[in-house]
Design an enzyme around this catalytic site. Sequence first.
Site, short mmCIF file in Angstrom:
data_model
loop_
_atom_site.label_atom_id
_atom_site.label_comp_id
_atom_site.label_asym_id
_atom_site.label_seq_id
_atom_site.Cartn_x
_atom_site.Cartn_y
_atom_site.Cartn_z
N PRO A 1 0.78 -1.39 -0.16
CA PRO A 1 -0.15 0.01 0.14
C PRO A 1 0.64 1.29 -0.01
O PRO A 1 0.98 1.91 1.09
CB PRO A 1 -0.81 -0.10 1.23
CG PRO A 1 0.00 -1.05 2.14
CD PRO A 1 0.89 -1.69 1.60
N LYS B 1 -2.83 7.94 0.64
CA LYS B 1 -2.98 6.64 0.99
C LYS B 1 -4.36 6.35 1.55
O LYS B 1 -4.69 5.28 2.10
CB LYS B 1 -2.05 5.81 2.07
CG LYS B 1 -0.65 6.20 1.42
CD LYS B 1 0.37 5.91 2.47
CE LYS B 1 2.08 6.36 2.12
NZ LYS B 1 3.02 6.55 3.00
#
Length: 284
Positions: free
Chosen positions: A2, A52
């Site tokens: 991620p 994110k």
Amino acid sequence: MPEGHTLHRLATEITSAFAGRPVRVQSPQGRFAGSAALLDGQHVEGAEAWGKHLFVAFPGDRFVHVHLGLIGKFDVRVDVPQVPPPFGQVRLRLLSGGTSNGHFSYADLRGATVCELLTDAQRVAIIDRSGPDPIRPDADPDRAWQRIRRSRAPIGALLMDQSVLAGVGNVYRAELLFRHRMHPLRPGHTLRVSQFRAMWADLVELMAEGVRTGRIDTVRPEHTPEAMGRPPRVDDHGGEVYVYRRAGLACHVCGSRVRTQELQGRNLFWCPRCQPRFRSRAVQ
DNA sequence: GTAGCATGGTAAG
DNA sequence: TTACCCTGCTACG
């Protein structure tokens, strides 16, 4: 997985799998059960990423905010004939069925740091405290530059500071600094604006490619395994890189041993020859 | 089998 | 600085 590119990919996948359709919203693990019940059966309006952070929009000013953290996964499966029972700790499952062919789409969230239901004002507050995201066309790089040029903090720390620049993680940080021959501990205020502009433009390209391919590849054509006749990288990250997690190995460009050092709890990687701490005038 | 680590970030101490 | 989220991989015995 991620860094920012992962979340932008997920936003696209979730939008195409669920937008405009009613979804079942479940929390097999239970920690999101109350909010899931409020949303269950409503239409997903769409999904969007900023850095994110991932936001899945539902009617009535409601957003599911997801942050994967270090180990989180959001596993999206589109158009499958059957939906398997959840395994592990599935905090959130989105499920839509009854497409024309009778197939299903579902998405299972595990291990995330954040999964919460927010209002639009709360969503905007998160975006407001985030820096510009190189993947977003509306990003304003000057906001990042104004922070960097005034800071004595090392550029390696500033690149990872999500309020300076949103979406860059440890891999893009290490690789960007290598590609720009910049030592990670160099203070932000010593950068020239031309250097920052070149780095931003590079990030825009690298991260857009990450969104397309789902991996982080940063080596230039002349340094690929094929071009150099070296074996391809074999580990779980998939991408070809210069220095990330290559401590002690030979630099692909100059052969020096890649160095590593912890900074604010995260590992830095750099080549001491390609990224000198002080560059001599003679070499410049 | 199991210990240790990792592309992250927040909150507590 | 440490715990935590609690996945998923590798290294090691």
